[in-house]
Design a protein around this motif. Structure first.
Motif, PDB file in Angstrom:
ATOM      1  N   LEU A  29      -0.108  -1.863  -1.031  1.00  0.00           N
ATOM      2  CA  LEU A  29      -0.939  -1.489   0.142  1.00  0.00           C
ATOM      3  C   LEU A  29      -1.620  -0.142  -0.088  1.00  0.00           C
ATOM      4  N   ASP A  30      -0.908   0.731  -0.845  1.00  0.00           N
ATOM      5  CA  ASP A  30      -1.497   2.042  -1.155  1.00  0.00           C
ATOM      6  C   ASP A  30      -2.497   1.958  -2.300  1.00  0.00           C
ATOM      7  N   ALA A  42      -1.845   0.733  -5.484  1.00  0.00           N
ATOM      8  CA  ALA A  42      -1.315   0.959  -6.822  1.00  0.00           C
ATOM      9  C   ALA A  42      -1.540  -0.261  -7.713  1.00  0.00           C
ATOM     10  N   ARG A  69       2.522   0.830 -10.507  1.00  0.00           N
ATOM     11  CA  ARG A  69       3.741   0.270  -9.900  1.00  0.00           C
ATOM     12  C   ARG A  69       4.942   0.474 -10.845  1.00  0.00           C
ATOM     13  N   ALA A  76       4.616  -1.872  -0.415  1.00  0.00           N
ATOM     14  CA  ALA A  76       4.052  -0.602   0.058  1.00  0.00           C
ATOM     15  C   ALA A  76       3.128  -0.010  -0.996  1.00  0.00           C
ATOM     16  N   ALA A  77       3.573  -0.095  -2.249  1.00  0.00           N
ATOM     17  CA  ALA A  77       2.759   0.453  -3.332  1.00  0.00           C
ATOM     18  C   ALA A  77       1.428  -0.276  -3.436  1.00  0.00           C
TER      19      ALA A  77
END
Lengths: 449, 305
Positions: free
Chosen positions: B207-208, B210, B215, B204-205
């Motif tokens: 995809l955002d 990061a 991270r 998720a990180a």
């Protein structure tokens, strides 16, 4: 201190020539059979010493059919002593260094042997000042000496020659020590001119020895009988300042400090050290354990020559022993370690076993026994005694001084002072002495008069 | 109420008790063995230490009660404050080095894709050495004359150091030994925690958008917060009891590095032979460590609640 391992195990030992020549080992006044434990049996790695020890046990048991000896390895270890005593594991006769008896007597951790001494007439042939080490100052005795030593200067004759110094003339003064050390260190290759200790009480021990050589003291007893520190003076400053100057100005002592007992023997064995204060029995250890060449080492008197530190070892007796066990243990100690009638045979056996005989060490006997010891040492000598001639020639004129009261506590305080002088380039020796003096006085204030 | 109505429930209760006793006999047996072991090897020594701290005991004659004399002697000894100061310094330095390094190493090892087994073994290897051997090994490294570190520094034309010989660098040098010897265990614990983190968080990180640092900062460290807190408390408790490094490398007479544990050893075995004094200092150390243990228990309870 940690010394006299090899020699202590063998030097005064020997089988009795005849059953009738066993001196005080004649029947100990025990009532009925008794079994005793004794320590200081050599480990199996020292096969020869162990064999001789066990032969002595067998001989003793043959002479004393009512006594059985259960021998144990090891010596008195301060780290485990009290626990072993409390747990009933302490041997009836246990080996101690001269620095131990005062504390053990004060803490009532050793048996009083005074009532039994009259049953062992040969005790009168032991030097009284050595017996005093095991006394409480009030006429009571708590142990028997086994051997003693005086300090001298162990030096590397081969390095002396390389540095253009006469190996038959070790330095007689501390100024000469400094000068010689500079010349030896100039040889390079990691060779240090002079070495000294500063860790785990050995630094304090050597500071004391160096004070004595300059005519000083570490503790002195006043007219009122009270002990006070006696090293915060010009003599103390001279000792520390010289070490500091040799370490930092001359760079003749090497960078590695915080050394303790085995470190300097190791350096000497590796041919990396010119001189250090020690006892003569360091030499066989350097040769046997640290692979040095026997002919390379000389032994001279302490520089300064105004006093030499004397120490040694002996046996004390478990306070949990029965009177019969104490007497039997005393009989064993006197039979094996302080027996005038076994001197000759002991030296003969050491020589036959190729153990060092003839080291210039003082003996524990006085009078006829003392003369017999010196004569036997000379007769069976098997070490290069000519290398020790400088020590022998000067030794008689140097006063012997024993260690101060509560020596280990005092050494623990003097250690950091030595460490500072040898590791801090900006060390203030005057302040170091003043700080240590306060702490030593606090300890001496508790010494029983 | 008649006598008969009273007796019946009592019989019932007694019968129930016997049944429960019978059912749980084995459990009580196990409990008794455990209690006995704790009593013998944990509680009795603890109580004995506390009583010893109020006594003068040569372990031969009967102990003498001396009240608070041992504590007074302790506070009067200048080495007491020195040892506390040194222990605090060691603990502080150990937190800076010994605490941060295993976290960084664990994150690094977690990111590795090749030779992972080799690196994990390499990091853990020092833990397998007996502590005294580690200390002796570093004694050789630190030798200011012929030691490994100064030889390397000399080769690189860098200024050499006196390491444990200089009061300025001695404590830091001891911390380095301790860190090296102990970081393997901590690193593996962090690594285990890292590997139990749900991969979806990282996906998720990513995809955002990061990056690595984000991270670590936004996902890894918050997720490791609990284990980091526990390790912090455990490390403080362990480093306050440091003994082997100063004992072997600088000795028990060196005031620059004497610690509380070294001082206890010195009081009991090396210099004073005074068990009462050593017990008094042990009791004080016990009180301080108990406070840390209480905090630790509270935190773990809150977490599990």
């Amino acid at each position: 201190m940690k010394r006299r391992r090899l020699l202590a195990l063998t030097s005064i030992a020997g089988l009795a020539l005849t059953a009738g020549a066993c001196g005080d080992s004649a029947p100990a006044q025990t009532s009925g059979p008794v079994t005793i434990t004794v320590n200081n049996m050599p480990p199996e790695t020292e096969a020869l010493q162990r064999k001789n020890f066990l032969a002595d046990v067998a001989e003793f048991e043959k002479l004393h059919t009512d006594i059985t000896i259960d021998p144990k390895e090891g010596k008195m270890d301060p780290a485990t002593f009290s626990a072993r005593l409390a747990g009933g594991q302490l041997e009836n006769a246990f080996y101690v260094y001269f620095t131990d008896p005062a504390g053990l007597i004060a803490r009532k951790q050793a048996a009083d042997i005074t009532p039994y001494l009259k049953e062992f007439p040969s005790v009168s042939q032991i030097k009284p000042n050595l017996l005093d080490v095991f006394g409480d100052g009030k006429g009571r005795t708590f142990g028997l000496p086994e051997g003693n030593y005086t300090m001298g200067l162990v030096y590397n004759r081969a390095l002396f020659q390389k540095a253009g110094l006469d190996p038959d003339k070790p330095p007689a003064t501390w100024d000469e020590v400094r000068d010689y050390a500079k010349k030896i260190a100039a040889l390079g290759g990691g060779v240090n001119g002079y070495g000294d200790y500063s860790k785990n009480n050995t630094g304090g021990w050597h500071f004391t020895a160096e004070m004595y050589t300059r005519g000083g003291d570490v503790a002195a007893r006043g007219a009122d009988g009270k002990w006070t520190a006696a090293f915060n003076n010009d003599t103390g400053r001279a000792v520390l300042q010289q070490l500091h100057d040799m370490r930092f100005a001359d760079k003749s002592m090497g960078e590695r400090q915080l050394l303790e007992w085995a470190d300097l023997l190791q350096q000497m064995g590796a041919g990396k050290l010119g001189m250090y204060l020690a006892t003569a029995d360091n030499i066989p250890t350097i040769v046997a354990q640290y692979k040095g060449k026997a002919e390379d080492y000389g032994f001279g008197p302490v520089p300064g020559g105004q006093g030499t530190l004397g120490g040694g070892g002996g046996y004390m007796f478990s306070p949990k022993s029965t009177p019969a066990q104490v007497k039997a243990a005393m009989a064993w100690v006197l039979f094996r370690h302080a027996n005038p009638d076994r001197i000759e045979f002991g030296k003969q056996r050491d020589a036959a076993d190729k153990q060092p005989v003839g080291l210039p060490e003082p003996n524990i006997f006085t009078g006829a026994a003392g003369q017999a010891y010196d004569a036997a040492s000379k007769k069976y000598a098997n070490v290069p005694t000519q290398n020790f001639a400088p020590f022998v020639a000067a030794q008689a004129s140097i006063p012997l001084k024993l260690e101060p009261p509560d020596a280990q506590k005092i050494y623990a305080i003097l250690d950091p002072m030595m460490a500072a002088a040898l590791t801090k380039p900006d060390a203030d020796v005057t302040k170091l002495l003043a700080d240590a003096e306060k702490q030593v006085n606090a300890i001496l204030a508790t010494v029983q008069q | 109420m008649t006598a008969a109505t009273l007796v019946a429930p009592l019989r019932l209760r007694a019968g129930g008790f016997r049944r429960r006793l019978g059912d749980n006999l084995m459990a009580y047996g196990f409990l008794a063995a455990g209690l006995l072991c704790f009593a013998l090897f944990s509680w009795y020594p603890l109580v004995r230490s506390i009583t010893l701290s109020f006594q003068q005991d040569n372990l031969v004659t009967d102990p003498q009660w001396v009240g608070l004399d041992n504590y007074r002697a302790l506070f009067a000894d200048p080495l007491f404050l020195t040892a506390i100061r040194n222990t605090a310094e060691f603990t502080g330095l150990a937190l800076i080095f010994g605490y941060a390094v295993p976290i960084g190493l664990a994150i690094l090892l977690n990111e590795l894709r090749h030779f992972t087994t080799y690196f994990r073994l390499a990091v853990y290897l020092p833990v397998m050495l007996p502590p005294i051997v580690s200390a002796m090994l570093w004694q050789f490294f630190y030798d200011p004359g012929q030691g490994l570190f100064n030889t390397l520094l000399h080769g690189a034309h860098l200024p050499e150091s006196q390491w444990v010989q200089s009061p300025r660098t001695a404590m830091l040098s001891l911390v380095l030994v301790s860190t090296w010897a102990n970081l393997g265990g901590s690193t593996l614990m962090y690594l285990a925690a890292l590997q139990s983190l749900p991969p979806e968080l990282y996906e998720a990180a990513e995809l955002d958008g990061a990056g690595l640092w984000q991270r670590i900062r936004r996902v890894t460290l918050p997720q490791l917060r609990f284990i980091m807190l526990v390790m912090l408390l455990l490390q403080i408790t362990a480093t306050m009891q440091v003994f082997i490094e100063p004992f072997q490398l600088t000795g028990f007479t060196n005031p620059d590095t004497i610690t509380v544990m070294t001082l206890i050893y010195r009081y009991a075995f090396a210099v004073n032979q005074d068990f009462g004094l050593a017990a008094a200092l042990s009791v004080l150390l016990f009180v301080v460590l108990s406070a840390f243990a209480a905090i630790y228990l509270r935190i773990t309870r809150e977490r599990s609640a």
